[in-house]
Enzyme design. Sequence first.
Site, mmCIF file in Angstrom:
data_model
loop_
_atom_site.group_PDB
_atom_site.id
_atom_site.type_symbol
_atom_site.label_atom_id
_atom_site.label_comp_id
_atom_site.label_asym_id
_atom_site.label_seq_id
_atom_site.Cartn_x
_atom_site.Cartn_y
_atom_site.Cartn_z
ATOM 1 N N LYS A 1 -5.083 20.760 3.571
ATOM 2 C CA LYS A 1 -4.022 20.564 4.571
ATOM 3 C C LYS A 1 -2.653 20.667 3.909
ATOM 4 O O LYS A 1 -1.754 21.329 4.445
ATOM 5 C CB LYS A 1 -4.174 19.161 5.198
ATOM 6 N N ASN A 2 -2.516 20.005 2.751
ATOM 7 C CA ASN A 2 -1.193 19.918 2.138
ATOM 8 C C ASN A 2 -0.808 21.168 1.358
ATOM 9 O O ASN A 2 0.272 21.237 0.787
ATOM 10 C CB ASN A 2 -1.101 18.663 1.269
ATOM 11 N N CYS B 1 2.365 9.743 8.284
ATOM 12 C CA CYS B 1 1.695 8.438 8.394
ATOM 13 C C CYS B 1 2.639 7.277 8.086
ATOM 14 O O CYS B 1 3.514 7.395 7.236
ATOM 15 C CB CYS B 1 0.522 8.403 7.426
ATOM 16 N N ARG C 1 9.711 6.499 3.754
ATOM 17 C CA ARG C 1 9.505 7.885 3.316
ATOM 18 C C ARG C 1 10.802 8.661 3.506
ATOM 19 O O ARG C 1 10.905 9.538 4.353
ATOM 20 C CB ARG C 1 8.342 8.522 4.097
ATOM 21 N N ASP D 1 -3.544 9.389 -2.120
ATOM 22 C CA ASP D 1 -4.396 9.665 -0.949
ATOM 23 C C ASP D 1 -5.874 9.382 -1.229
ATOM 24 O O ASP D 1 -6.702 9.498 -0.330
ATOM 25 C CB ASP D 1 -4.268 11.136 -0.526
ATOM 26 N N ARG E 1 -5.937 15.015 12.186
ATOM 27 C CA ARG E 1 -4.781 15.707 11.585
ATOM 28 C C ARG E 1 -5.165 16.368 10.272
ATOM 29 O O ARG E 1 -4.569 17.380 9.893
ATOM 30 C CB ARG E 1 -3.666 14.692 11.285
HETATM 31 N N1 EPU Z 1 10.633 10.085 -1.898
HETATM 32 C C1 EPU Z 1 11.949 9.700 -1.862
HETATM 33 N N2 EPU Z 1 12.876 10.614 -1.412
HETATM 34 C C2 EPU Z 1 12.528 11.861 -1.031
HETATM 35 C C3 EPU Z 1 11.164 12.265 -1.085
HETATM 36 C C4 EPU Z 1 10.234 11.332 -1.533
HETATM 37 O O1 EPU Z 1 12.293 8.556 -2.181
HETATM 38 O O2 EPU Z 1 13.401 12.641 -0.632
HETATM 39 C C5 EPU Z 1 9.608 9.117 -2.319
HETATM 40 C C6 EPU Z 1 8.726 8.717 -1.133
HETATM 41 O O3 EPU Z 1 9.299 7.708 -0.352
HETATM 42 C C7 EPU Z 1 7.459 8.265 -1.810
HETATM 43 C C8 EPU Z 1 7.384 9.187 -3.008
HETATM 44 O O4 EPU Z 1 8.709 9.707 -3.211
HETATM 45 O O5 EPU Z 1 7.594 6.947 -2.246
HETATM 46 C C9 EPU Z 1 6.396 10.325 -2.876
HETATM 47 O O6 EPU Z 1 6.745 11.177 -1.851
HETATM 48 P P1 EPU Z 1 6.487 12.744 -1.911
HETATM 49 O O7 EPU Z 1 7.752 13.439 -1.534
HETATM 50 O O8 EPU Z 1 5.850 13.098 -3.203
HETATM 51 O O9 EPU Z 1 5.421 12.911 -0.778
HETATM 52 P P2 EPU Z 1 5.421 13.903 0.461
HETATM 53 O O10 EPU Z 1 5.792 15.267 0.034
HETATM 54 O O11 EPU Z 1 6.147 13.297 1.602
HETATM 55 C C10 EPU Z 1 2.958 14.682 0.097
HETATM 56 C C11 EPU Z 1 1.725 14.684 0.941
HETATM 57 C C12 EPU Z 1 1.176 13.276 1.059
HETATM 58 C C13 EPU Z 1 0.871 12.742 -0.327
HETATM 59 C C14 EPU Z 1 2.145 12.801 -1.195
HETATM 60 C C15 EPU Z 1 1.910 12.378 -2.619
HETATM 61 C C16 EPU Z 1 2.156 16.501 2.459
HETATM 62 C C17 EPU Z 1 2.440 16.940 3.840
HETATM 63 N N3 EPU Z 1 2.054 15.188 2.264
HETATM 64 O O12 EPU Z 1 3.889 13.872 0.807
HETATM 65 O O13 EPU Z 1 -0.027 13.377 1.780
HETATM 66 O O14 EPU Z 1 0.444 11.411 -0.242
HETATM 67 O O15 EPU Z 1 2.655 14.148 -1.198
HETATM 68 O O16 EPU Z 1 0.955 13.169 -3.219
HETATM 69 O O17 EPU Z 1 1.987 17.307 1.553
HETATM 70 C C18 EPU Z 1 -1.651 12.775 3.373
HETATM 71 O O18 EPU Z 1 -2.084 13.935 3.298
HETATM 72 O O19 EPU Z 1 -2.247 11.851 3.983
HETATM 73 C C19 EPU Z 1 -0.381 12.427 2.731
HETATM 74 C C20 EPU Z 1 0.312 11.327 3.006
#
Ligand code: EPU
Length: 431
Positions: free
Chosen positions: A23-24, A117, A122, A306, A412
């Site tokens: 998915k990601n 989620c 976030r 995850d 999802r």
């Molecule tokens: N963060 C910030 N500022 C930002 C971006 C992130 O403070 O601008 C913080 C977040 O609050 C969090 C941490 O950095 O504490 C990690 O966030 P990250 O940006 O790495 O995550 P994401 O890109 O929002 C993706 C996956 C998540 C997965 C995380 C970590 C997607 C769509 N989502 O999220 O997947 O947990 O990376 O590997 O790719 C899931 O599939 O259930 C899921 C939540």
Amino acid sequence: MDSNLIIQGGRKLSGTVEVRGSKNAATKLMIASLLSDEPSVIENVPFISDLDVTKELCEKIGSTVDISPDRICHITTREVKTPLVPELSRKNRIPILALGPLLHRKGIAEVPVLGGCPIGHRPVNLHIEALQKMGARIERRENSYYAEAKELHGEHVIFPFPSVGATENVLLAATLAHGTTIIENAAIEPEITNLVDMLVGMGADIAFNQVTRTVEIHGVSKLHGTTIRVMPDRNEIMSFAVAALATEGSIFIPRIEASYLGSCINALQRVGGKIDEEEQGIRFSGRRPYKAIDIETGPHPGFMTDWQQPMCVLLTQAEGKSSIHETVYDDRFGYTKDLVRMGARIEVDKTCPAKPCRFHGEYFHTAHIVGPASLHAAELVVTDLRAGMAHIIAALIASGESRITGIDHIDRGYEEIDMRLRGLGADIIRA
Ligand code: EPU
């Protein structure tokens, strides 16, 4: 579709299960295709609702998206009909990644604010700050982000935390930017490698150094279409693997490799699971007694955040005291209350078991689990995707019949999870 899963616990899982494309990764590859006006082909896409939301976004922008039953997505965006998509039928975390491609193609862009989620704060400050540095003017509107840029230029971006989404956002924006972009402390998840492979296939000039977490992108003037295959979903792999161990079963997953599963395999082996790499895939099996272990989640190559939810269920079956220290999200243990209702002994607190992390003392981010516990069935409501998988695995090992509602969250990210678990011998129906 009805949102109820009824599970009669106590069946061992056995057999072979195919995992779907990630998915990601798949959703990001669709966004990458927007950087070119030529057709791209994305193979092995999963049939999940997060992909549908991305398809809706691309179609509103002007893409022609055709997804065949054999999981091949043909996507072409000859013309950007509109770069302004302030709303979609559902929210997830993908639209913000379209800002760069839309700015390159039209000079303006608007995307809905993010969903995803409820697992803690976030923010998207790292995405916004990096794009601003690269020359975008970004305005937060009531329900959207609006951006303008005559031209994006290369920049030196240093992330305080290796954010997956922010790394992807800068990568996408930098491929066509004027000059060189350097990302330091970049996320290096295998799904990002999948995205880099697609961008390079489209003609981007990217040097991705996973050892130093540095990405160097030399902007090019044009990208073309390409063909790429979505990598296997590492969350599905972990979920099925844990379901096999927790039920004391044995399952085989074909066409996957240990190379992107290091910390998953390591944790499952430390618990006492048996992981056999075979020529065509990997077999996961296990029998009690399982051993208690301590786990800390972290960016790749660490143990994925995850993965902690299914793992937590397995640790309720291990002998002794285990702990899970969540260092990626500040509020990702809500589901443990349900496990406690089912008979698990879990306490969540604000301390850090070893070195203090950025959540120390402030957030409930460490779970202490004492096992083994006999779980009993319960009525469960899913509020987020990965927690939903913890609920399902708990129900698979509980005595009695559990009913799980809110499974649109699970849909999802997991394609026909009920049917595939049934194929492994689970007593699970969607009613
Ligand atoms: N963060 C910030 N500022 C930002 C971006 C992130 O403070 O601008 C913080 C977040 O609050 C969090 C941490 O950095 O504490 C990690 O966030 P990250 O940006 O790495 O995550 P994401 O890109 O929002 C993706 C996956 C998540 C997965 C995380 C970590 C997607 C769509 N989502 O999220 O997947 O947990 O990376 O590997 O790719 C899931 O599939 O259930 C899921 C939540």
